[in-house]
Design an enzyme around this catalytic site. Sequence first.
Site, PDB file in Angstrom:
ATOM      1  N   CYS A   1     -27.891  25.072   0.361  1.00 52.50           N
ATOM      2  CA  CYS A   1     -27.370  25.374  -0.964  1.00 52.50           C
ATOM      3  C   CYS A   1     -28.206  24.709  -2.065  1.00 52.50           C
ATOM      4  O   CYS A   1     -28.383  23.483  -2.058  1.00 52.50           O
ATOM      5  CB  CYS A   1     -25.924  24.902  -1.060  1.00 52.50           C
ATOM      6  SG  CYS A   1     -25.213  25.004  -2.715  1.00 52.50           S
TER       7      CYS A   1
ATOM      8  N   TYR B   1     -29.268  35.116  -8.175  1.00 56.19           N
ATOM      9  CA  TYR B   1     -28.040  35.616  -7.560  1.00 56.19           C
ATOM     10  C   TYR B   1     -27.560  36.891  -8.248  1.00 56.19           C
ATOM     11  O   TYR B   1     -27.053  37.811  -7.601  1.00 56.19           O
ATOM     12  CB  TYR B   1     -26.942  34.550  -7.620  1.00 56.19           C
ATOM     13  CG  TYR B   1     -27.136  33.428  -6.631  1.00 56.19           C
ATOM     14  CD1 TYR B   1     -26.528  33.460  -5.385  1.00 56.19           C
ATOM     15  CD2 TYR B   1     -27.932  32.335  -6.933  1.00 56.19           C
ATOM     16  CE1 TYR B   1     -26.701  32.439  -4.464  1.00 56.19           C
ATOM     17  CE2 TYR B   1     -28.122  31.304  -6.037  1.00 56.19           C
ATOM     18  CZ  TYR B   1     -27.506  31.362  -4.793  1.00 56.19           C
ATOM     19  OH  TYR B   1     -27.693  30.352  -3.886  1.00 56.19           O
TER      20      TYR B   1
END
Length: 335
Positions: free
Chosen positions: A52, A193
């Site tokens: 992450c 994203y």
Amino acid sequence: MGRLVDGDWRPDVSNEVWADLDHETTDFRDELGTDAHPADPERYHLYVSWACPWAHGTLLTRTLLGLDDEIGVSVVDPHRRDGGWEFTPEKDGCTPDRIHGSDYLHEVYTAADPDYTGRVSVPVLWDEVAGTIVNEESDEIMRTLAANFGGGDGADSGGGAGHTDVDLYPRGRRDEIDDAIDELYGPVNRGVYRAGFAETQADYEDAVADVFDALDHWEAVLAEQRFLLGDLTLADLRLFATLVRFDPVYYTHFKVNRRRVVDYPNLWGFVRDVYGLPGVAETVNLSHIKEHYYRSHTDINPTGFVPVGPEVDFDAAHDREELPGEVPGGSSQLA
């Protein structure tokens, strides 16, 4: 991706379903250096994923502040399934939940609040003495670690004494650093994203344009100075966490493929510069990074195949030290 609702894990709750639920979200947004959470690093623990980028920022902050021996970590499995982030200590690079022995990260949240409602994410900063979550927002965790355990004029409460002279969030420049972090967030950190999960061609193309407009801007900035604001700050860690994933993941998986980072001389030099700082390479786990994205996002990559490439030489030489800008703390600390 699932949510906790009144303390119950609901794997069926997508972002769309979540928007239609009648709920009151629980927040953990405290800081260190308070009566509730004193600036004693040995009482804190980080829950992270090597994969992450948001968790990566906190790991970079921890490492550059010299807190690896004080603040422990628990590392989840990179492949996020219906149960959410999971602890699989038998897997390479993963650990058990070293505080609670939980099987899933959502159990850490309900240990802090049995009726918790909201997302379950990494990173999480846990206070072992208070027995609760301090904060779950990556930028806020980075800021509170740097403000309390950094050196120079960055230490807010004297907590930095005896840890490091490295100051990633100097008091006199905090507004400037925060502005840079905000400027990176929309087009770069979230932009990749937005492209990857876009639902229309137009949305995808808009996101890609935003990403590369921003990268072009920072490429020009880094032509004149070693780091984004001259000296190394938290803003550089936030950019690094995205760029180190860009060519192995975002370029292909999210189709942000107008150019690679290696095609930008200054951005690519910047990545190698930060990667070469002591301890940083140990925070970059490309195996976990690629497994998470290519196996967890089945809507984007239904086969679950993980690419074998590209080969990226983060150890390649660079001459960024010739530019104006320094690593705070001097050569005895990081440079």
